[in-house]
Design an enzyme around this catalytic site. Structure first.
Site, PDB file in Angstrom:
ATOM      1  N   HIS A 159       6.597  -7.546  -1.588  1.00  0.00           N
ATOM      2  CA  HIS A 159       5.520  -7.945  -2.504  1.00  0.00           C
ATOM      3  C   HIS A 159       5.134  -6.840  -3.478  1.00  0.00           C
ATOM      4  CE1 HIS A 159       4.317 -11.123   0.730  1.00  0.00           C
ATOM      5  NE2 HIS A 159       5.304 -11.534  -0.047  1.00  0.00           N
ATOM      6  N   ASP A 206       0.784  -1.239   0.000  1.00  0.00           N
ATOM      7  CA  ASP A 206       0.000   0.000   0.000  1.00  0.00           C
ATOM      8  C   ASP A 206       0.813   1.284   0.000  1.00  0.00           C
ATOM      9  OD1 ASP A 206       0.808   0.251   2.817  1.00  0.00           O
ATOM     10  OD2 ASP A 206      -0.719  -1.266   3.211  1.00  0.00           O
TER      11      ASP A 206
END
Length: 238
Positions: free
Chosen positions: A120, A105
């Site tokens: 990731h 995010d």
């Protein structure tokens, strides 16, 4: 000495800190995790979420992938919470702290942290699968359906999907940081996703701190264990 004061003491004494964070770091910013009782993997969809966020599904059913991705994995309005802010403050105060995150995010950077390794990837970065042109998250969200590049190529989020390996550079940087740290704080993660979870086995420093609401297989290895929310812990470390 209570647990919070012990953690504060170790942070003050540490020369090199690694914060290894999972989904629990971002849930207090309103971003759902995957594996908890109310997580994404427990919801009902036309396809299993694990299948939707796979490389092969992205290639075979990009329309369905993007419908799920835009609704359940991109939260451009989310703001950093107290944990992100405290970690950023430590860095601003001169602490040599590296953040190794499994989240996609970008909230650590939004809070001001600079030494962040995103195992990731990030929803904030996207690229054309044909020509490699970069696109930010706004370009993805503003296009309806499957986003395409000016050249006609399909745009892919720079996130690691199932069936895709972690980037070797990120792995090496994370392992080096963990191996050279004298304080490792593992937080907001069930430590069930490999190879990321296995990285903490490389820690050889002084103190391993584990902060997670639920029990993990690594609890017995922790020098300090707090089964609490991250917000309740980090609000006391300001």
């Amino acid at each position: 000495m209570d647990a919070i004061e012990q953690l504060r003491k170790w942070v003050n004494e540490a020369q090199r800190i690694v914060f290894f964070g999972g989904a629990g770091v971002s849930t207090e910013s309103g971003i759902p995790d995957f594996r908890s009782a109310n997580g994404i993997f427990q919801q009902e969809y036309a396809y299993r979420p694990e299948e939707i966020v796979s490389h092969s599904f992205f290639l075979q059913r990009p329309k369905e992938f993007y419908e799920f991705y835009k609704e359940r994995m991109v939260f451009p309005e989310a703001l950093p919470n107290i944990t992100h802010q405290v970690l950023s403050d430590w860095e601003k105060q001169g602490k040599q702290i590296t953040i190794v995150t499994q989240n996609i995010d970008g909230l650590h950077q939004k809070a001001g942290s600079e030494r962040v390794i995103e195992l990731h990837g990030s929803v904030l970065r996207n690229y054309c699968t044909k020509c490699g042109k970069f696109y930010d998250v706004d370009a993805i969200m503003q296009q309806s359906g499957v986003p395409h590049c000016e050249c006609g190529g399909m745009i892919k989020p720079d996130v690691v999907l199932y069936e895709e390996p972690l980037k070797e550079q990120d792995i090496q940087q994370a392992l080096s940081a963990i191996q050279h740290a004298d304080l490792l704080i593992v937080a907001g993660t069930s430590l069930s996703v490999y190879p990321a979870a296995g990285m903490i086995r490389y820690f050889r420093g002084d103190h391993l701190v584990l902060i997670n609401k639920t029990v993990t297989d690594f609890d017995r290895n922790a020098d300090l264990l707090l089964h609490q929310s991250l917000g309740s812990v980090f609000s006391k470390l300001q």
